[in-house]
Design a protein around this motif. Sequence first.
Motif, mmCIF file in Angstrom:
data_model
loop_
_atom_site.group_PDB
_atom_site.id
_atom_site.type_symbol
_atom_site.label_atom_id
_atom_site.label_comp_id
_atom_site.label_asym_id
_atom_site.label_seq_id
_atom_site.Cartn_x
_atom_site.Cartn_y
_atom_site.Cartn_z
ATOM 1 N N ALA A 299 -32.227 38.976 -21.242
ATOM 2 C CA ALA A 299 -31.533 38.239 -20.184
ATOM 3 C C ALA A 299 -30.058 38.078 -20.513
ATOM 4 O O ALA A 299 -29.185 38.232 -19.641
ATOM 5 N N ASN B 122 -31.231 34.922 -13.749
ATOM 6 C CA ASN B 122 -32.076 34.672 -14.911
ATOM 7 C C ASN B 122 -33.557 34.826 -14.576
ATOM 8 O O ASN B 122 -33.975 34.622 -13.429
ATOM 9 N N PHE C 65 -37.913 39.406 -14.124
ATOM 10 C CA PHE C 65 -36.539 39.605 -13.689
ATOM 11 C C PHE C 65 -36.578 40.137 -12.256
ATOM 12 O O PHE C 65 -37.112 41.226 -12.016
#
Length: 304
Positions: free
Chosen positions: A219, A271, A283
């Motif tokens: 991330a 995020n 995601f």
Amino acid sequence: MSDLPNPLSSIADSFLNKNSKKTMSERIAPLHKIIKEKITRIQQNSTSKKSGNTVEAPAVQTSKAAPISVSWARHQDEVKEAQRLRYKVFAEEMGANLKPSKEGLDVDIFDSFCDHLIVRDNETLKVIGTYRALPPHQAKQMGCLYSDSEFDLTRLRHLRHKIVEVGRSCVHRDYRSGGVIMALWSGLGQYMKKNQYEVMLGCASVQMGDGGHYAASLAKMLNNEQHLTSIEYRVFPRLALPIEELNSSLEVEPPALIKGYLRLGAKVCGNPAWDPDFNTADFLTMLRLDDIHPRYAKHFLGNN
């Protein structure tokens, strides 16, 4: 990695009842109450025939001599084949907390609204790969996208009539080659082009066997202008992966699926969300057909 603590265990205890076996769908009760009410109304007011507004999934042209073939499920038996593969991969192989099934099927309330893309081994005739696609008119009937259960999609509201949501993608463990993935993507690309859909949206899931440190580091790596959508297309996880409580400083490479999406021209919408049922970091990725890299347009869309 084993020496790194797993802060998700304490978060899970506070978010989930330790003695509860509820799935994510059951925990998000308000949203699913609306969904069930809509399904009841649809079933009461519809016949077994598809409405005139329904857009058929196009056929996918394949060669009989090829080792694999790609098509869209034409009847419920083929849908069940896809659901059986999903159960084998998600529940039996990955340990996802799915609803128990005597038939060994992964089934949820979105399936009946989706078109199901399948890849077969032409020798054994077994389904070895699958994707499901929820087109805009069916999402409208459903009342929401699956992604609504994991993210606040308010900033994408104006795109809903253009969005096809894809998900539940999996490939049999004996066939995880680039060829099967590219066959699936080619089928999706032709589907989008044939029906003149403009945006593909879906969750790319990352396993969290290490407690989430890899996902947190990924991330952080993706948190830049190159990989993120512009701010007006950002989404917000309902149950966010606690990146700040994890080791996000690892040097990582994106998994094959996310790397492939990025190469195509997809962007990450923000995020990741944490899905406790599948023990994954999700995601949300968005691919606008106008943004597809020219290098892949011919294969994905059949462009000359």
